[in-house]
Design a protein around this motif. Structure first.
Motif, PDB file in Angstrom:
ATOM      1  N   ALA A  45      42.375  23.579  39.557  1.00 26.29           N
ATOM      2  CA  ALA A  45      41.547  24.570  38.858  1.00 26.29           C
ATOM      3  C   ALA A  45      40.087  24.446  39.259  1.00 26.29           C
ATOM      4  O   ALA A  45      39.184  24.602  38.438  1.00 26.29           O
ATOM      5  CB  ALA A  45      41.707  24.403  37.352  1.00 26.29           C
ATOM      6  N   THR A  46      39.838  24.152  40.540  1.00 26.92           N
ATOM      7  CA  THR A  46      38.461  24.018  41.023  1.00 26.92           C
ATOM      8  C   THR A  46      37.997  25.255  41.767  1.00 26.92           C
ATOM      9  O   THR A  46      36.902  25.264  42.316  1.00 26.92           O
ATOM     10  CB  THR A  46      38.335  22.793  41.948  1.00 26.92           C
ATOM     11  N   ARG A  47      38.820  26.299  41.801  1.00 25.33           N
ATOM     12  CA  ARG A  47      38.458  27.528  42.503  1.00 25.33           C
ATOM     13  C   ARG A  47      38.838  28.727  41.651  1.00 25.33           C
ATOM     14  O   ARG A  47      39.824  28.687  40.921  1.00 25.33           O
ATOM     15  CB  ARG A  47      39.171  27.602  43.857  1.00 25.33           C
ATOM     16  N   TYR A  48      38.069  29.792  41.786  1.00 29.69           N
ATOM     17  CA  TYR A  48      38.425  31.017  41.090  1.00 29.69           C
ATOM     18  C   TYR A  48      39.746  31.550  41.628  1.00 29.69           C
ATOM     19  O   TYR A  48      40.019  31.487  42.826  1.00 29.69           O
ATOM     20  CB  TYR A  48      37.337  32.076  41.268  1.00 29.69           C
ATOM     21  N   GLY A  49      40.561  32.085  40.723  1.00 27.05           N
ATOM     22  CA  GLY A  49      41.829  32.667  41.119  1.00 27.05           C
ATOM     23  C   GLY A  49      41.658  34.084  41.631  1.00 27.05           C
ATOM     24  O   GLY A  49      40.573  34.672  41.583  1.00 27.05           O
ATOM     25  N   PRO A  50      42.740  34.679  42.120  1.00 29.07           N
ATOM     26  CA  PRO A  50      42.683  36.063  42.600  1.00 29.07           C
ATOM     27  C   PRO A  50      42.353  37.030  41.471  1.00 29.07           C
ATOM     28  O   PRO A  50      42.645  36.780  40.299  1.00 29.07           O
ATOM     29  CB  PRO A  50      44.094  36.309  43.137  1.00 29.07           C
ATOM     30  N   ILE A  51      41.761  38.150  41.846  1.00 28.73           N
ATOM     31  CA  ILE A  51      41.461  39.215  40.893  1.00 28.73           C
ATOM     32  C   ILE A  51      42.369  40.397  41.181  1.00 28.73           C
ATOM     33  O   ILE A  51      43.045  40.450  42.210  1.00 28.73           O
ATOM     34  CB  ILE A  51      39.975  39.635  40.974  1.00 28.73           C
ATOM     35  N   CYS A  52      42.392  41.366  40.280  1.00 26.00           N
ATOM     36  CA  CYS A  52      43.224  42.546  40.486  1.00 26.00           C
ATOM     37  C   CYS A  52      42.671  43.376  41.649  1.00 26.00           C
ATOM     38  O   CYS A  52      41.445  43.573  41.755  1.00 26.00           O
ATOM     39  CB  CYS A  52      43.259  43.398  39.224  1.00 26.00           C
ATOM     40  N   PRO A  53      43.528  43.890  42.537  1.00 23.35           N
ATOM     41  CA  PRO A  53      43.043  44.774  43.605  1.00 23.35           C
ATOM     42  C   PRO A  53      42.278  45.958  43.023  1.00 23.35           C
ATOM     43  O   PRO A  53      42.657  46.515  41.987  1.00 23.35           O
ATOM     44  CB  PRO A  53      44.342  45.225  44.287  1.00 23.35           C
ATOM     45  N   GLN A  54      41.204  46.343  43.694  1.00 28.57           N
ATOM     46  CA  GLN A  54      40.334  47.406  43.175  1.00 28.57           C
ATOM     47  C   GLN A  54      39.476  47.963  44.288  1.00 28.57           C
ATOM     48  O   GLN A  54      39.310  47.351  45.341  1.00 28.57           O
ATOM     49  CB  GLN A  54      39.445  46.854  42.066  1.00 28.57           C
ATOM     50  N   ASN A  55      38.917  49.146  44.022  1.00 25.00           N
ATOM     51  CA  ASN A  55      37.979  49.754  44.959  1.00 25.00           C
ATOM     52  C   ASN A  55      36.575  49.185  44.741  1.00 25.00           C
ATOM     53  O   ASN A  55      36.341  48.404  43.813  1.00 25.00           O
ATOM     54  CB  ASN A  55      37.981  51.280  44.781  1.00 25.00           C
ATOM     55  N   ILE A  56      35.641  49.582  45.592  1.00 27.09           N
ATOM     56  CA  ILE A  56      34.273  49.065  45.521  1.00 27.09           C
ATOM     57  C   ILE A  56      33.582  49.567  44.256  1.00 27.09           C
ATOM     58  O   ILE A  56      33.667  50.744  43.901  1.00 27.09           O
ATOM     59  CB  ILE A  56      33.476  49.488  46.772  1.00 27.09           C
ATOM     60  N   ASP A  57      32.896  48.678  43.579  1.00 28.08           N
ATOM     61  CA  ASP A  57      32.123  49.003  42.383  1.00 28.08           C
ATOM     62  C   ASP A  57      30.709  49.393  42.833  1.00 28.08           C
ATOM     63  O   ASP A  57      29.823  48.545  42.971  1.00 28.08           O
ATOM     64  CB  ASP A  57      32.092  47.794  41.450  1.00 28.08           C
ATOM     65  N   VAL A  58      30.491  50.685  43.050  1.00 27.10           N
ATOM     66  CA  VAL A  58      29.210  51.155  43.607  1.00 27.10           C
ATOM     67  C   VAL A  58      28.035  50.849  42.681  1.00 27.10           C
ATOM     68  O   VAL A  58      27.012  50.310  43.139  1.00 27.10           O
ATOM     69  CB  VAL A  58      29.285  52.658  43.943  1.00 27.10           C
ATOM     70  N   PRO A  59      28.097  51.174  41.372  1.00 32.90           N
ATOM     71  CA  PRO A  59      26.950  50.850  40.516  1.00 32.90           C
ATOM     72  C   PRO A  59      26.586  49.364  40.526  1.00 32.90           C
ATOM     73  O   PRO A  59      25.416  49.014  40.402  1.00 32.90           O
ATOM     74  CB  PRO A  59      27.416  51.310  39.129  1.00 32.90           C
ATOM     75  N   ARG A  60      27.591  48.499  40.673  1.00 34.89           N
ATOM     76  CA  ARG A  60      27.286  47.062  40.724  1.00 34.89           C
ATOM     77  C   ARG A  60      26.474  46.724  41.961  1.00 34.89           C
ATOM     78  O   ARG A  60      25.561  45.874  41.917  1.00 34.89           O
ATOM     79  CB  ARG A  60      28.613  46.280  40.692  1.00 34.89           C
ATOM     80  N   LYS A  61      26.742  47.370  43.097  1.00 30.09           N
ATOM     81  CA  LYS A  61      26.001  47.090  44.327  1.00 30.09           C
ATOM     82  C   LYS A  61      24.517  47.399  44.157  1.00 30.09           C
ATOM     83  O   LYS A  61      23.671  46.769  44.792  1.00 30.09           O
ATOM     84  CB  LYS A  61      26.578  47.906  45.487  1.00 30.09           C
TER      85      LYS A  61
END
Length: 545
Positions: free
Chosen positions: A69-85
């Motif tokens: 548990a020393t690394r982040y696990g996978p996340i759900c597949p998704q498209n690019i979050d433009v507002p976050r950029k």
């Protein structure tokens, strides 16, 4: 499920300071961060048997072996979050979620952060549900719990922080009569939104296992922002007492979509992907399950998918009601904090180019979004979006205020009417002061996320003092609330709300949204205004020429 070892492309190398939690014969190995916090990352809480199917909770205490548990696990597949950029300047020094692996079937994991020195008694637990319109986002490094947990200990109010991942987009929020029949045939309760059910499974995992990490399962607070905040409301309306308190940050005032709309989306997905309409139910489900992840992402909504009405989940009968307007909350909920940012929709508007619109374009957009011309003109007058001598910035501010009131602020009026549960309301007035920000001068949607997590850009030693004061006040309120103290007066007994705004932080008089209240004089008008406010966030400039 036996012992688990991962050798994926990690974003955090195994450090020297290993810390271990034992769940029976199951060993979870985390590490002690530079903040003096124990991190247990990517811990699986459920397994997904097939696309669109309900997940099954992992009974971790019955496993054997060691989990890294020393690394982040996978996340759900998704498209690019433009507002976050557009908000990269707030995440300096924080690993981007883009660096995480994505996996449709291994994304149900959570990240646990605990004080390294725990007192004798079990600690309260804070569970974070991320937002992102149910189509983007994750509970990974951008919601790093190290800074907040470290600060809670400094305040003498230590707690455990848990951030969870859940399925998004069509992976988590597809519903149809075909899927319902499949669930019934499998002996399952046919929940309409498996992504929400993922969240419930994570809360159940916390109930079953958090005591191994030093947590008190009887003292859990859940919190979320935007879609995560609406999800918090959904859990409050589900009559599943898996927590005691709730923090609702910038929740949209929305009702779930009807099952008819969900079926249309499902049928449209089938048609778009090329399946003949005469296919059997089994053929339809097999067809969609055989589509590649990328193929499904290509046809997924880019910014928002609506959860579906579900009589198996919600405790009320009127499916047309936004979740904030259903009525009093269950008596097992001991307290709620709810709030919004002053300029919520500046985030979405600037991404869509509102700051380049003329006054005429802004007026045309409002008339397009509100078909009742008389009501549209009332909006233009009330929010001072007129052709009288003024600069276009004032008209833009009127547009932002109207859409913010209609999409987010109006929720506060309904929340303050409930007296059975202590509810404290806040407004986040702290603006983004960074010169490189496209949102300079606005307190916009999702800005408060970096403050609640105390990320370095706003709470670090080099951050501007104004921002550090806001972060300190905001997180002190959270820490007090997680420990069972309503941090300021309940809204049902006072006209005061808390304003978070640096040197000006404190209680302020608030009698409601004056312009909105003057317009929304009937339920029908309020509904038309709310629909119009939401519609404005999808109008494009070319529609206004």
């Amino acid at each position: 499920m036996g012992s688990i070892h991962r050798d994926d492309g990690n974003i955090r190398q195994r450090p020297a300071g290993i810390t271990t939690v034992l769940l029976g014969d199951y060993r979870i190995e985390g590490f002690v961060s530079d903040s003096g916090v124990a991190d247990y990352l990517g811990v699986p809480y459920a397994e997904i048997p097939a696309r669109f199917r309900q997940a099954r909770r992992i009974q971790s205490s019955k496993l054997k072996g060691t989990y890294d548990a020393t690394r982040y696990g996978p996340i759900c597949p998704q498209n690019i979050d433009v507002p976050r950029k557009w908000r990269d300047h707030l995440y300096q020094g924080i690993v981007s979620s883009d660096a995480l692996l994505a996996s449709e079937f291994e994304c149900l994991n959570l990240n646990i952060y605990t004080p390294i020195e725990c007192p004798g008694q079990p600690l309260p637990v804070f569970v974070w549900i991320h937002g992102g319109g149910w189509v983007v986002g994750d509970g990974g490094p951008e919601y790093d719990g190290n800074f907040l947990v470290q600060h809670s200990s400094k305040l003498g109010l230590p707690f455990i922080y848990v951030a969870l991942n859940y399925r998004l987009g069509y992976f988590g929020f597809s519903y149809s009569k075909e899927l319902r029949a499949e669930a019934v045939a499998a002996g399952e309760v046919p929940f309409a939104n498996v992504g929400l059910y993922d969240q419930r499974l994570a809360l159940m995992w916390v109930q079953e296992n958090i005591h191994h990490f030093g947590g008190d399962r009887s003292n859990v607070t859940i919190a979320g922002e935007s879609a995560g905040a609406w999800s918090v409301l959904a859990h409050l309306r589900s009559n599943a007492p898996l927590f005691r308190r709730a923090i609702i940050m910038s929740a949209p005032s929305l009702a779930p979509q009807g099952v008819e709309g969900a079926q249309r989306d499902f049928d449209g997905l089938l048609a778009f992907s090329g399946l003949d309409a005469t296919a059997s139910d089994r053929q339809k489900l097999d067809w969609l399950r055989n589509l590649s992840v990328n193929a499904l992402l290509k046809v997924s909504p880019s910014s928002l998918i609506f959860p579906t009405w579900d009589p198996e989940w919600f405790g009320h009968e009127d499916s047309s009601l936004p979740l904030d307007k259903v009525g009093d909350f269950p008596n097992w909920c001991e307290g709620i904090i709810v709030g919004w940012t002053k300029d919520e929709t500046a985030l979405f508007g600037m991404v869509r180019g509102w700051n380049h619109w003329s006054i005429d374009m802004i007026q045309n957009a409002i008339r397009l979004a509100i078909p009742d011309m008389s009501l549209a003109d009332e909006v233009l007058t009330a929010y001072n979006i007129t052709n009288t001598p003024q600069d276009v910035k004032s008209a833009l501010e009127g547009l932002i205020q109207f859409t913010s009131d209609g999409s987010f602020g109006s929720l506060m009026g309904s929340m303050r009417s409930y007296a059975a549960t202590p509810i404290s309301i806040y407004r986040f007035d702290q603006v983004d002061p960074f010169e490189q920000s496209p949102f300079l001068g606005y307190a916009y949607h999702a800005l408060d996320n970096v403050f609640i997590c105390r990320l370095p850009a706003v709470a670090g030693a080099e951050a501007p003092m104004q921002l550090r004061l806001t972060a300190d006040a905001y997180t002190k309120s959270v820490c007090e609330f997680v420990h069972g103290r309503q941090p300021w007066v309940s809204s049902s007994s006072s006209q005061k709300i808390q304003s978070f705004n640096g040197f000006l932080t404190g209680l302020v008089e608030w009698t409601g949204l004056s312009q909105w209240s003057a317009l929304a004089t009937t339920a029908d008008k309020a509904a038309m205004l709310e629909r119009g406010a939401r519609a404005l966030m999808s109008i494009k400039a070319e529609q206004l020429c």
